[in-house]
Design a protein around this motif. Structure first.
Motif, PDB file in Angstrom:
ATOM      1  N   GLY A  92       0.813  -1.209   0.000  1.00 34.71           N
ATOM      2  CA  GLY A  92       0.000   0.000   0.000  1.00 34.71           C
ATOM      3  C   GLY A  92       0.848   1.261   0.000  1.00 34.71           C
ATOM      4  N   ALA A  93       1.954   1.239   0.750  1.00 32.13           N
ATOM      5  CA  ALA A  93       2.845   2.396   0.791  1.00 32.13           C
ATOM      6  C   ALA A  93       3.482   2.642  -0.569  1.00 32.13           C
ATOM      7  CB  ALA A  93       3.927   2.182   1.851  1.00 32.13           C
ATOM      8  N   LEU A  94       3.824   1.566  -1.279  1.00 31.79           N
ATOM      9  CA  LEU A  94       4.393   1.709  -2.619  1.00 31.79           C
ATOM     10  C   LEU A  94       3.351   2.258  -3.591  1.00 31.79           C
ATOM     11  CD1 LEU A  94       6.672   1.326  -4.628  1.00 31.79           C
ATOM     12  CD2 LEU A  94       6.050  -1.089  -4.811  1.00 31.79           C
ATOM     13  N   ALA A  95       2.109   1.773  -3.478  1.00 32.35           N
ATOM     14  CA  ALA A  95       1.035   2.279  -4.340  1.00 32.35           C
ATOM     15  C   ALA A  95       0.819   3.773  -4.120  1.00 32.35           C
ATOM     16  CB  ALA A  95      -0.252   1.501  -4.081  1.00 32.35           C
ATOM     17  N   ARG A  96       0.850   4.198  -2.854  1.00 24.88           N
ATOM     18  CA  ARG A  96       0.676   5.619  -2.558  1.00 24.88           C
ATOM     19  C   ARG A  96       1.830   6.450  -3.124  1.00 24.88           C
ATOM     20  NH1 ARG A  96      -1.138   3.249   2.222  1.00 24.88           N
ATOM     21  NH2 ARG A  96       0.866   3.549   3.266  1.00 24.88           N
ATOM     22  N   ALA A  97       3.037   5.909  -3.044  1.00 18.95           N
ATOM     23  CA  ALA A  97       4.198   6.630  -3.584  1.00 18.95           C
ATOM     24  C   ALA A  97       4.092   6.770  -5.100  1.00 18.95           C
ATOM     25  CB  ALA A  97       5.492   5.901  -3.204  1.00 18.95           C
ATOM     26  N   LEU A  98       3.619   5.730  -5.776  1.00 23.42           N
ATOM     27  CA  LEU A  98       3.423   5.810  -7.229  1.00 23.42           C
ATOM     28  C   LEU A  98       2.411   6.892  -7.572  1.00 23.42           C
ATOM     29  CD1 LEU A  98       3.314   1.990  -8.104  1.00 23.42           C
ATOM     30  CD2 LEU A  98       5.059   3.612  -8.877  1.00 23.42           C
ATOM     31  N   ASP A  99       1.325   6.957  -6.797  1.00 19.25           N
ATOM     32  CA  ASP A  99       0.271   7.938  -7.046  1.00 19.25           C
ATOM     33  C   ASP A  99       0.744   9.348  -6.736  1.00 19.25           C
ATOM     34  OD1 ASP A  99      -2.513   8.778  -7.551  1.00 19.25           O
ATOM     35  OD2 ASP A  99      -2.563   9.136  -5.389  1.00 19.25           O
ATOM     36  N   GLU A 100       1.376   9.538  -5.578  1.00 22.47           N
ATOM     37  CA  GLU A 100       1.792  10.871  -5.152  1.00 22.47           C
ATOM     38  C   GLU A 100       2.862  11.463  -6.060  1.00 22.47           C
ATOM     39  OE1 GLU A 100       2.986  10.201  -1.165  1.00 22.47           O
ATOM     40  OE2 GLU A 100       0.927   9.934  -0.406  1.00 22.47           O
ATOM     41  N   ASN A 101       3.658  10.596  -6.692  1.00 21.05           N
ATOM     42  CA  ASN A 101       4.718  11.084  -7.577  1.00 21.05           C
ATOM     43  C   ASN A 101       4.307  11.073  -9.039  1.00 21.05           C
ATOM     44  OD1 ASN A 101       7.384  11.482  -5.892  1.00 21.05           O
ATOM     45  ND2 ASN A 101       6.377   9.660  -5.058  1.00 21.05           N
ATOM     46  N   GLY A 102       3.028  10.815  -9.305  1.00 19.88           N
ATOM     47  CA  GLY A 102       2.492  10.948 -10.657  1.00 19.88           C
ATOM     48  C   GLY A 102       2.986   9.938 -11.660  1.00 19.88           C
ATOM     49  N   VAL A 103       3.419   8.756 -11.190  1.00 21.79           N
ATOM     50  CA  VAL A 103       3.959   7.761 -12.124  1.00 21.79           C
ATOM     51  C   VAL A 103       2.868   7.222 -13.039  1.00 21.79           C
ATOM     52  CG1 VAL A 103       5.084   5.518 -12.331  1.00 21.79           C
ATOM     53  CG2 VAL A 103       5.856   7.143 -10.600  1.00 21.79           C
ATOM     54  N   VAL A 104       1.719   6.827 -12.484  1.00 21.87           N
ATOM     55  CA  VAL A 104       0.633   6.315 -13.320  1.00 21.87           C
ATOM     56  C   VAL A 104       0.120   7.402 -14.259  1.00 21.87           C
ATOM     57  CG1 VAL A 104      -1.673   5.277 -13.306  1.00 21.87           C
ATOM     58  CG2 VAL A 104      -0.009   4.627 -11.568  1.00 21.87           C
ATOM     59  N   GLY A 105       0.167   8.647 -13.803  1.00 20.83           N
ATOM     60  CA  GLY A 105      -0.298   9.751 -14.634  1.00 20.83           C
ATOM     61  C   GLY A 105       0.532   9.967 -15.886  1.00 20.83           C
ATOM     62  N   THR A 106       1.744   9.392 -15.941  1.00 19.03           N
ATOM     63  CA  THR A 106       2.585   9.576 -17.125  1.00 19.03           C
ATOM     64  C   THR A 106       2.043   8.827 -18.331  1.00 19.03           C
ATOM     65  OG1 THR A 106       4.040   7.734 -16.505  1.00 19.03           O
ATOM     66  CG2 THR A 106       4.653   9.938 -15.736  1.00 19.03           C
ATOM     67  N   PHE A 107       1.127   7.869 -18.114  1.00 20.36           N
ATOM     68  CA  PHE A 107       0.511   7.201 -19.266  1.00 20.36           C
ATOM     69  C   PHE A 107      -1.015   7.303 -19.222  1.00 20.36           C
ATOM     70  CE2 PHE A 107      -0.013   3.517 -16.508  1.00 20.36           C
ATOM     71  CZ  PHE A 107       1.175   3.433 -15.815  1.00 20.36           C
ATOM     72  N   ASP A 108      -1.488   8.520 -18.929  1.00 18.03           N
ATOM     73  CA  ASP A 108      -2.923   8.792 -18.913  1.00 18.03           C
ATOM     74  C   ASP A 108      -3.588   8.462 -20.242  1.00 18.03           C
ATOM     75  OD1 ASP A 108      -3.248   9.551 -16.315  1.00 18.03           O
ATOM     76  OD2 ASP A 108      -3.093  11.703 -16.682  1.00 18.03           O
ATOM     77  N   GLN A 109      -2.946   8.841 -21.338  1.00 17.97           N
ATOM     78  CA  GLN A 109      -3.551   8.617 -22.652  1.00 17.97           C
ATOM     79  C   GLN A 109      -3.767   7.136 -22.942  1.00 17.97           C
ATOM     80  OE1 GLN A 109      -4.788  10.856 -24.970  1.00 17.97           O
ATOM     81  NE2 GLN A 109      -4.543  12.208 -23.191  1.00 17.97           N
ATOM     82  N   ALA A 110      -2.829   6.313 -22.495  1.00 14.15           N
ATOM     83  CA  ALA A 110      -2.938   4.876 -22.751  1.00 14.15           C
ATOM     84  C   ALA A 110      -4.092   4.256 -21.975  1.00 14.15           C
ATOM     85  CB  ALA A 110      -1.629   4.184 -22.393  1.00 14.15           C
ATOM     86  N   LEU A 111      -4.476   4.883 -20.854  1.00 20.34           N
ATOM     87  CA  LEU A 111      -5.517   4.320 -19.991  1.00 20.34           C
ATOM     88  C   LEU A 111      -6.831   5.095 -20.055  1.00 20.34           C
ATOM     89  CD1 LEU A 111      -3.347   3.631 -16.790  1.00 20.34           C
ATOM     90  CD2 LEU A 111      -3.897   2.041 -18.642  1.00 20.34           C
ATOM     91  N   LYS A 112      -6.940   6.025 -20.987  1.00 25.54           N
ATOM     92  CA  LYS A 112      -8.102   6.915 -20.985  1.00 25.54           C
ATOM     93  C   LYS A 112      -9.419   6.183 -21.234  1.00 25.54           C
ATOM     94  CE  LYS A 112      -7.475   8.166 -25.869  1.00 25.54           C
ATOM     95  NZ  LYS A 112      -7.245   9.293 -26.808  1.00 25.54           N
ATOM     96  N   HIS A 113      -9.361   5.000 -21.879  1.00 23.93           N
ATOM     97  CA  HIS A 113     -10.592   4.271 -22.163  1.00 23.93           C
ATOM     98  C   HIS A 113     -11.041   3.396 -20.990  1.00 23.93           C
ATOM     99  CE1 HIS A 113      -7.303   1.584 -23.090  1.00 23.93           C
ATOM    100  NE2 HIS A 113      -8.129   0.563 -22.933  1.00 23.93           N
ATOM    101  N   LEU A 114     -10.206   3.305 -19.935  1.00 22.93           N
ATOM    102  CA  LEU A 114     -10.594   2.504 -18.774  1.00 22.93           C
ATOM    103  C   LEU A 114     -11.667   3.221 -17.956  1.00 22.93           C
ATOM    104  CD1 LEU A 114      -7.326   1.023 -17.235  1.00 22.93           C
ATOM    105  CD2 LEU A 114      -9.069  -0.169 -18.550  1.00 22.93           C
ATOM    106  N   SER A 115     -12.443   2.444 -17.235  1.00 25.93           N
ATOM    107  CA  SER A 115     -13.400   3.023 -16.301  1.00 25.93           C
ATOM    108  C   SER A 115     -12.645   3.720 -15.171  1.00 25.93           C
ATOM    109  CB  SER A 115     -14.297   1.933 -15.721  1.00 25.93           C
ATOM    110  OG  SER A 115     -13.526   1.078 -14.894  1.00 25.93           O
ATOM    111  N   ARG A 116     -13.375   4.528 -14.393  1.00 30.92           N
ATOM    112  CA  ARG A 116     -12.756   5.214 -13.264  1.00 30.92           C
ATOM    113  C   ARG A 116     -12.173   4.202 -12.270  1.00 30.92           C
ATOM    114  NH1 ARG A 116     -16.812   9.289 -10.995  1.00 30.92           N
ATOM    115  NH2 ARG A 116     -16.683   9.857 -13.196  1.00 30.92           N
TER     116      ARG A 116
END
Length: 246
Positions: free
Chosen positions: A25-49
């Motif tokens: 969970g701490a690693l997941a939060r670090a990925l989110d807080e540092n915007g790592v998943v956000g670097t491929f927003d376009q690739a995931l734009k068709h996914l549900s929320r």
């Protein structure tokens, strides 16, 4: 620098995140807080929320399995390349029932690991997340007993540890601590110092480099129709845990 106190086992994930109860969970939060998943927003734009939210957690879970390494094993991996200990191991193998107490001067052991996680949506790879783990151990005052090619006891010694973890070039965690070796390294019935009886000791050096091992884990995340929850991600293929000192 602080003195870190952990319950066994000592592992890189708990050390770096400071959370021994929920390091995933701490690693997941670090990925989110540092915007790592956000670097491929376009690739995931068709996914549900819900699907988008789940991706970071799934990446963290798969990456955690590759990065959750025993700190004591990394230190011992460096000692298996240290000339004084290897030479003592060879002598005790040649002389049955003999023991040697070895004092080792201050030395540095470094370890680097660079796994990556591929993210698949509907069987198409949409992103790759590159992780970079670096550990440095400065070992001081080491005194140990070697018998029959094994390190069987630690009488003293400590190490200063510095660890960093990054993903996609963004630092997720960094920590420094002081650890006591007799608490860090679990010897059990003894730790083998020789890979084979024919191995020659390496050239003596202050720095011992643990060879990095790349690992690949494929994560599959099914896109959910409309706003439905995504299917649970599953590792498609998993490499064995990395071995230090190779």
């Amino acid at each position: 620098m602080t003195t870190a106190i952990f319950t066994q086992p000592f592992n890189t994930a708990a050390f770096l995140t400071g959370d021994s109860q929920d390091s995933v969970g701490a690693l997941a939060r670090a990925l989110d807080e540092n915007g790592v998943v956000g670097t491929f927003d376009q690739a995931l734009k068709h996914l549900s929320r819900a699907g988008y939210k789940a991706v970071g957690g799934q990446i963290a879970g798969v990456a955690h399995g590759m990065l959750d390494l025993d700190l004591g094993d990394l230190v011992v991996g460096g000692w298996c390349k240290f000339a004084d200990l290897v030479a003592a191991a060879k002598r005790t193998v040649a002389a049955a029932d003999s023991k040697e107490i070895v004092e080792v001067s201050t030395h540095t052991i470094t370890y680097a690991h660079h796994p990556h996680v591929d993210v698949f949506v509907n069987d198409a790879r949409v992103a790759t997340v590159q992780f970079d783990l670096a550990m440095k151990f400065v070992v001081k005052g080491l005194c140990g007993t070697v018998s029959n090619g094994h390190l069987v006891a630690l009488h003293s010694g400590s190490c200063d540890v510095v660890g960093t973890l990054a993903a996609e070039g963004r630092q997720l965690a960094k920590r420094e601590a002081h650890l006591e070796l007799p608490l860090l390294v679990r010897l059990g019935d003894g730790v083998p110092l020789l890979r084979s009886r024919s191995e020659h000791p390496p050239t003596e050096a202050a720095d011992q480099q643990a060879a990095p091992t790349d690992a690949v884990v494929t994560l599959k995340e099914e896109a959910a129709p409309n706003e439905g929850a995504p299917a649970e991600a599953e590792p498609r293929a998993a490499a064995p845990p990395p071995q230090s000192g190779g």
